[in-house]
Design a protein around this motif. Structure first.
Motif, PDB file in Angstrom:
ATOM      1  N   GLY A  29     -23.514 -17.191  -6.387  1.00 21.47           N
ATOM      2  CA  GLY A  29     -23.523 -18.318  -5.462  1.00 21.47           C
ATOM      3  C   GLY A  29     -22.441 -18.277  -4.405  1.00 21.47           C
ATOM      4  N   GLU A  30     -21.613 -17.255  -4.411  1.00 17.33           N
ATOM      5  CA  GLU A  30     -20.532 -17.167  -3.420  1.00 17.33           C
ATOM      6  C   GLU A  30     -21.058 -16.695  -2.073  1.00 17.33           C
ATOM      7  OE1 GLU A  30     -16.127 -16.214  -4.069  1.00 17.33           O
ATOM      8  OE2 GLU A  30     -17.189 -14.854  -5.393  1.00 17.33           O
ATOM      9  N   PHE A  31     -20.399 -17.124  -1.014  1.00 18.62           N
ATOM     10  CA  PHE A  31     -20.601 -16.517   0.295  1.00 18.62           C
ATOM     11  C   PHE A  31     -19.392 -15.605   0.485  1.00 18.62           C
ATOM     12  CE2 PHE A  31     -22.412 -17.649   4.752  1.00 18.62           C
ATOM     13  CZ  PHE A  31     -22.696 -16.316   4.945  1.00 18.62           C
ATOM     14  N   PHE A  32     -19.559 -14.361   0.076  1.00 21.90           N
ATOM     15  CA  PHE A  32     -18.414 -13.464  -0.065  1.00 21.90           C
ATOM     16  C   PHE A  32     -18.343 -12.505   1.113  1.00 21.90           C
ATOM     17  CE2 PHE A  32     -15.869 -10.031  -1.669  1.00 21.90           C
ATOM     18  CZ  PHE A  32     -14.934 -10.670  -2.483  1.00 21.90           C
ATOM     19  N   PHE A  33     -17.154 -12.335   1.666  1.00 18.66           N
ATOM     20  CA  PHE A  33     -17.003 -11.471   2.837  1.00 18.66           C
ATOM     21  C   PHE A  33     -16.225 -10.198   2.515  1.00 18.66           C
ATOM     22  CE2 PHE A  33     -18.368 -13.263   6.960  1.00 18.66           C
ATOM     23  CZ  PHE A  33     -19.095 -14.314   6.449  1.00 18.66           C
ATOM     24  N   LEU A 119     -40.785 -17.589   7.436  1.00 21.43           N
ATOM     25  CA  LEU A 119     -40.647 -17.536   8.893  1.00 21.43           C
ATOM     26  C   LEU A 119     -40.377 -18.932   9.448  1.00 21.43           C
ATOM     27  CD1 LEU A 119     -43.349 -14.910   9.917  1.00 21.43           C
ATOM     28  CD2 LEU A 119     -40.879 -14.717  10.189  1.00 21.43           C
ATOM     29  N   ALA A 120     -41.011 -19.941   8.848  1.00 15.14           N
ATOM     30  CA  ALA A 120     -40.761 -21.304   9.291  1.00 15.14           C
ATOM     31  C   ALA A 120     -39.314 -21.683   9.024  1.00 15.14           C
ATOM     32  CB  ALA A 120     -41.703 -22.259   8.569  1.00 15.14           C
ATOM     33  N   ARG A 121     -38.811 -21.244   7.882  1.00 13.69           N
ATOM     34  CA  ARG A 121     -37.431 -21.546   7.533  1.00 13.69           C
ATOM     35  C   ARG A 121     -36.444 -20.986   8.555  1.00 13.69           C
ATOM     36  NH1 ARG A 121     -34.950 -23.095   3.021  1.00 13.69           N
ATOM     37  NH2 ARG A 121     -36.702 -22.856   1.621  1.00 13.69           N
ATOM     38  N   VAL A 122     -36.741 -19.788   9.101  1.00 15.47           N
ATOM     39  CA  VAL A 122     -35.837 -19.222  10.114  1.00 15.47           C
ATOM     40  C   VAL A 122     -36.330 -19.533  11.532  1.00 15.47           C
ATOM     41  CG1 VAL A 122     -34.960 -17.390   8.626  1.00 15.47           C
ATOM     42  CG2 VAL A 122     -36.956 -16.950  10.053  1.00 15.47           C
ATOM     43  N   GLN A 123     -37.260 -20.475  11.636  1.00 20.46           N
ATOM     44  CA  GLN A 123     -37.783 -20.938  12.927  1.00 20.46           C
ATOM     45  C   GLN A 123     -38.447 -19.838  13.739  1.00 20.46           C
ATOM     46  OE1 GLN A 123     -34.179 -22.633  14.406  1.00 20.46           O
ATOM     47  NE2 GLN A 123     -34.045 -23.913  12.592  1.00 20.46           N
ATOM     48  N   LEU A 177     -26.676 -19.294   9.240  1.00 20.11           N
ATOM     49  CA  LEU A 177     -26.494 -18.544   7.993  1.00 20.11           C
ATOM     50  C   LEU A 177     -25.831 -19.408   6.929  1.00 20.11           C
ATOM     51  CD1 LEU A 177     -25.414 -15.054   9.375  1.00 20.11           C
ATOM     52  CD2 LEU A 177     -27.484 -15.592   8.093  1.00 20.11           C
ATOM     53  N   LYS A 178     -24.859 -20.184   7.360  1.00 19.18           N
ATOM     54  CA  LYS A 178     -24.156 -21.029   6.401  1.00 19.18           C
ATOM     55  C   LYS A 178     -25.119 -22.087   5.832  1.00 19.18           C
ATOM     56  CE  LYS A 178     -19.681 -22.862   5.440  1.00 19.18           C
ATOM     57  NZ  LYS A 178     -18.284 -22.547   5.602  1.00 19.18           N
ATOM     58  N   ARG A 179     -25.983 -22.612   6.705  1.00 16.75           N
ATOM     59  CA  ARG A 179     -26.971 -23.607   6.266  1.00 16.75           C
ATOM     60  C   ARG A 179     -27.904 -22.966   5.221  1.00 16.75           C
ATOM     61  NH1 ARG A 179     -32.171 -24.554   7.885  1.00 16.75           N
ATOM     62  NH2 ARG A 179     -32.036 -22.993   9.526  1.00 16.75           N
ATOM     63  N   ILE A 180     -28.402 -21.762   5.509  1.00 17.10           N
ATOM     64  CA  ILE A 180     -29.312 -21.091   4.568  1.00 17.10           C
ATOM     65  C   ILE A 180     -28.617 -20.839   3.248  1.00 17.10           C
ATOM     66  CG2 ILE A 180     -30.447 -18.868   4.157  1.00 17.10           C
ATOM     67  CD1 ILE A 180     -31.294 -19.012   7.126  1.00 17.10           C
ATOM     68  N   HIS A 181     -27.353 -20.435   3.314  1.00 17.81           N
ATOM     69  CA  HIS A 181     -26.612 -20.202   2.078  1.00 17.81           C
ATOM     70  C   HIS A 181     -26.511 -21.482   1.259  1.00 17.81           C
ATOM     71  CE1 HIS A 181     -22.789 -19.997  -0.276  1.00 17.81           C
ATOM     72  NE2 HIS A 181     -23.477 -18.965  -0.762  1.00 17.81           N
ATOM     73  N   GLU A 182     -26.228 -22.588   1.959  1.00 18.17           N
ATOM     74  CA  GLU A 182     -26.068 -23.850   1.234  1.00 18.17           C
ATOM     75  C   GLU A 182     -27.392 -24.349   0.670  1.00 18.17           C
ATOM     76  OE1 GLU A 182     -23.838 -26.047   4.107  1.00 18.17           O
ATOM     77  OE2 GLU A 182     -22.027 -24.925   3.557  1.00 18.17           O
ATOM     78  N   GLN A 183     -28.468 -24.193   1.448  1.00 20.27           N
ATOM     79  CA  GLN A 183     -29.783 -24.657   0.988  1.00 20.27           C
ATOM     80  C   GLN A 183     -30.273 -23.879  -0.227  1.00 20.27           C
ATOM     81  OE1 GLN A 183     -32.526 -24.437   4.195  1.00 20.27           O
ATOM     82  NE2 GLN A 183     -31.883 -26.385   5.116  1.00 20.27           N
TER      83      GLN A 183
END
Lengths: 347, 605
Positions: A29-33, A119-123, A177-183
């Motif tokens: 679940g991390e957003f790891f860099f 595809l809808a999710r990424v508009q 990207l941050k939104r997708i990670h959180e969702q």
């Protein structure tokens, strides 16, 4: 949800060591860099997690509970967003996205409806019939992301995904990207050389240097409490000055410099007589400060709208400082807690 | 770094060692074809036992094919040329130079090739220069038409040229009618040398042209600008900048032309110019078992060609590295005045006309009812065309050629794609050596391979004395493999690795990735390469003439050759058959050119 565990990983191309006995634990679940200068091995590490490129000479890689070290790339579930996007030019957007599903046995109809959801999710639902070369860089980027997301992965790898976009789009994609990670709450491992990108989006950062982890921690750890001068200067702009420890007790260091005696409460172990480098960020210099004050002359001024930048000349060297207001004093200071102290490895 | 002791501890090391011992032993002479194949089979099986990845299987398959059909015949020829009852000897080679007939043939062939190359250079240099530097309407079309001679079988052209240059042929009659000469010139007697050289040059100059164009186009125009900027006049730029920079590229092209001319069998055969090496070799075929002279001549031809070829590659490599510069500008074109443009166009048209003149003669002959002592045929008929499609010699030959060429193309496509994939995707050095081996046929003249096949497959099921079908298919595919390899390789290098990695990354196996991602992306290259291979197989001369020994297995070229030697209407029917194949080949090549575009030139370097 997948955690990723890297243990004592070494990868070399011929005689050139790319990764040197590197270990990392990435929580699920991390957003790891993975951050570092070019040639530090960050992309090699990401590709090793995906199973691409040179096989490790030593060490193991676990995704979740599975040891994937010897699995070929196509037997792992670690979809990646490539720096060049790597969209297949002979397929439509929809075919690009469904490819992984269909080739692994999913019915085309089901794959199509799944792909349209993603595809809808990424508009990008309106672009399903297009070919990749008819899309802009930002749109291709979204398709590449959709291609990875459609597999319902618990882990996604991103290799400098924003580096080919222009500046404003890059900022916008950060939010996305941050939104997708959180969702979706999945584990994301993200490679970049842009420290601002890393700090603004990540939950944790591993700063790599010459094939090893220089420091691993939260963005605040790396920015405010770097372990090394390398980490300090990589994470943001910095001024440096040479000095010598005159005493160091209970984590209060007294340092003599060319412009006077400085005090610092920065974490670290020093002995009297140690040669050190003092480091401080441009916005930590204040005019007419009460702590660690020193004399300097303003040499030039640059106006940036939101703030001003000054080049100031002292006996200890030339420093950069930033300030939101006009500076015209000759007395400056640095807070004791903001003054970083590192061993001077050259002496 | 891996400890070397560790390597010796692994059992796979010993299996590999055993494998290569087996491999080398399979190339040694003195065992039957079947034993040899069986040993290579064991070599392959052991390979499967230790290393079952796709690369090793592909590598071994291609290696075995090339070993049996390329390396072994070469080893066989070398043994016959240098071994006498188990001892190494140079006697056979010396004998060739002692015998005045063979010695003179070598000198004649070398001079012939040199003269041909020089004619090619003179014909092409200005054309290539204007192609790269000048911008005039119709350039693309004229440049394309300039390549036409390449696909016209030269020895069919030679039949036409024979009609033109005969004692009372078109050229002599026109000259006499115009009052320029009073008695006919004997082109086909004393002056055969020049006739053959001219004809070869007219066939081969497009190769030279393609090489010079590519060399000139590679010169960074900024270099010329820099020279001009320092006060060098235009001719000085050509002499001091362009020529020195392009010389290696031009020379490399010249060497290819030289090898082709040196080993050409078809043209001298039609002109009955028996004093050249390829014809001596051709004549030695029937008594090859008793007379080592054939082998020695083949060895000499082989060594000369390979040396020349390696020199050419070396020059190109050196040249390409030297020309490697970043940020180079695109070639700039200069716009000539209307008059100059017309002069340039006239020059192109004149040379195109001259180069297809022999083939025009072929077309005329094919329609000729009566053609005797007149400039053009006096009556016309289409009868020869229907004869060409019904004759009991031509009909099977057309079928044969189509079968041979198709199967050879399929074999080449499979081998070429696999090998090119391996070379471009694996970093291993074994792939590179295999690639070099597969490119070797470019340096090996058809007569060498044909002679080697005839000798080394004697008595096996591939013996052309029984049936030439399979040996011709193999000869065609081995000789043309480099073309497919080049075009497939060009395709693979355009398809970035990441596109394949992205497919692996979403869970698709490498084999599936190859068929779903990579092959579809390089289809254009494969189609174009395939068409080229097919064309060249259809009009292949030396292997066909040497290996097709029974009428039932004749391909088109051999049928044309046999027909052209018959009296009454033989020549006319041969020409009609030639025209049929020219039509067919022109269409195919235009197709290939439109698919492959500019990259076509790279196939002839």
């Amino acid at each position: 949800m997948s955690s990723v565990k890297i243990t004592n990983l070494s990868i070399a191309y011929g005689d050139v060591k790319i990764l040197d006995n590197l270990s990392l634990d990435i929580e699920s679940g991390e957003f790891f860099f993975l951050l570092g200068p070019s040639g530090c091995g960050k992309t090699t590490l990401l590709r090793a997690i995906a199973g691409l490129g040179q096989k490790p000479q030593k060490g193991t890689i676990h995704i979740g509970e599975t040891d994937v070290t010897d699995l070929p790339a196509w037997r792992r579930t670690a979809p990646m967003v490539f720096q060049s996007y790597a969209l297949w030019p002979h397929m439509t957007v929809l075919k690009n996205v469904t490819y992984g599903l269909v080739q692994n046995g999913m019915k085309e109809e089901k794959a199509n409806s799944k792909a349209m959801d993603v595809l809808a999710r990424v508009q990008m639902a309106d672009f399903a019939k297009r070919r990749p070369n008819e899309l802009s860089g930002g749109q291709q980027q979204r398709i590449a992301l959709a291609r990875a997301l459609v597999l319902d992965p618990s882990l996604i790898l991103l290799d400098e995904p924003l580096s080919n976009l222009d500046a404003s789009l890059r900022i916008e994609m950060r939010y996305e990207l941050k939104r997708i990670h959180e969702q979706l709450g999945l584990t994301m491992i993200y490679v970049t050389h842009d420290q601002e990108e890393a700090m603004s989006m990540s939950s944790r950062i591993a700063l790599l240097n010459a094939g090893t982890v220089a420091q691993c921690g939260t963005p605040d750890d790396l920015y405010s409490r770097p372990d090394t001068l390398f980490a300090a200067s990589f994470m943001g702009r910095i001024n440096t000055m040479e000095g010598e420890i005159t005493s160091s007790q209970n984590n209060l260091h007294i340092i003599s410099t060319k412009v006077g005696t400085f005090k610092s409460t920065y974490p670290g172990n020093f002995d009297t007589g140690n040669a050190v480098i003092l480091a401080f960020r441009p916005h930590d210099i204040v005019s007419a400060g009460s702590q660690n004050s020193f004399k300097a002359q303003v040499e030039s001024e640059f106006f940036y709208g939101s703030h001003r930048e000054y080049v100031i000349q002292s006996d200890g060297g030339t420093f950069k400082m930033t300030s939101s207001s006009i500076v015209n004093s000759t007395e400056f200071g640095i807070d004791e807690s903001k003054l970083m102290v590192f061993h001077d490895e050259l002496h | 770094m891996m400890n070397y002791i560790e390597i010796f501890k692994k059992p796979s090391f010993y299996i590999h060692a055993l494998r290569w011992v087996l491999y080398i032993s399979a190339l040694l002479p003195g065992m039957s074809f079947y034993t040899r194949t069986a040993i290579l089979g064991v070599f392959f099986a052991f390979g499967l036992a230790v290393d079952r990845n796709v690369f090793s299987i592909v590598r071994d398959t291609v290696l075995i094919f090339l070993s049996i059909f390329l390396l072994y015949p070469v080893v066989y020829i070398l043994r016959e040329g240098f071994m006498d009852e188990g001892r190494f000897t140079l006697d056979f080679i010396f004998a060739v130079f002692k015998n005045p007939i063979t010695r003179n043939a070598i000198i004649t062939s070398l001079s012939l090739a040199t003269v041909t190359t020089v004619i090619c250079f003179i014909l092409t240099m200005p054309l290539a220069y204007f192609t790269v530097k000048a911008d005039f309407r119709g350039k693309a079309l004229l440049a394309g038409l300039l390549l036409v001679p390449l696909i016209l079988p030269p020895f069919v052209g030679a039949i036409g040229a024979r009609q033109l240059l005969a004692r009372f042929g078109t050229v002599n009659l026109m000259l006499m009618n115009a009052g320029i000469i009073s008695s006919p010139i004997d082109f086909l007697g004393q002056n055969k040398f020049w006739g053959v050289a001219l004809l070869q040059a007219l066939h081969l100059f497009p190769i030279m042209y393609l090489n010079i164009v590519s060399a000139l186009a590679n010169v960074d125009p900024n270099l010329e600008d820099a020279a001009a900027n320092m006060g060098t006049p235009p001719l000085g730029i050509i002499r001091r900048i362009l020529l020195p920079l392009t010389a290696p590229g031009i020379f490399a092209g010249a060497i290819i032309v030289f090898i082709w001319a040196f080993t050409d069998l078809g043209t001298p055969l039609v002109f009955e110019y028996r004093e050249v090496v390829p014809l001596l070799i051709f004549d030695r075929i029937s008594d090859m078992a008793d007379n080592p002279e054939g082998f020695s001549l083949v060895v000499i031809v082989m060594l000369i060609s390979i040396t020349a070829y390696i020199t050419s590659r070396g020059l190109l490599t050196k040249y390409n590295t030297a020309m490697l510069s970043k940020n180079r500008a695109k070639a700039r074109e200069w716009k000539p005045s209307l008059l100059t443009a017309n002069l340039i166009r006239a020059m192109f048209i004149f040379i195109i006309f001259i180069s297809i003149l022999p083939h025009i003669a072929v077309i005329l002959t094919s329609f000729a009812g009566k053609w005797f002592m007149t400039v053009a045929p006096s009556t016309f008929t289409t009868a020869h065309y229907s004869t060409a499609l019904t004759h009991d010699l031509t009909v099977p030959s057309i079928t044969n050629s189509i079968i041979y060429a198709s199967v050879a193309t399929v074999i080449d496509l499979v081998l070429g794609v696999l090998l090119a994939w391996m070379v471009s995707r694996s970093k291993s050095s074994s792939a590179k050596y295999l690639d070099m081996l597969a490119m070797l046929p470019l340096a090996l003249p058809g007569i060498v391979i044909a002679f080697g096949y005839l000798a080394s497959f004697n008595g096996t099921f591939l013996d052309p004395r029984r049936d030439a079908m399979w040996i011709l298919i193999i000869a065609y595919s081995v000789r043309r493999l480099p073309y497919i390899l080049r075009s497939a390789y060009a395709g693979f290098s355009q398809v970035s690795d990441t596109l394949e990695e992205a497919s692996h990354n979403v869970g698709v196996s490498p084999a599936k990735t190859l068929s779903k991602i990579t092959i579809p992306l390089i289809t254009a290259n494969l189609v174009a390469g395939g068409i080229l291979v097919f064309c060249f197989a259809m009009l292949e001369v030396s292997d066909s003439l040497i290996l097709a020994l029974k009428t039932s297995s004749f391909p088109i070229t051999k049928a044309i050759y046999i027909l052209s030697g018959r009296v009454d209407d033989g020549i006319a029917v041969a020409c009609a058959l030639g025209v049929w194949s020219m039509i067919f080949l022109t269409i195919s090549l235009l197709l290939a050119n439109s698919i492959l575009g500019r990259k076509m030139g790279e196939l002839f370097r």
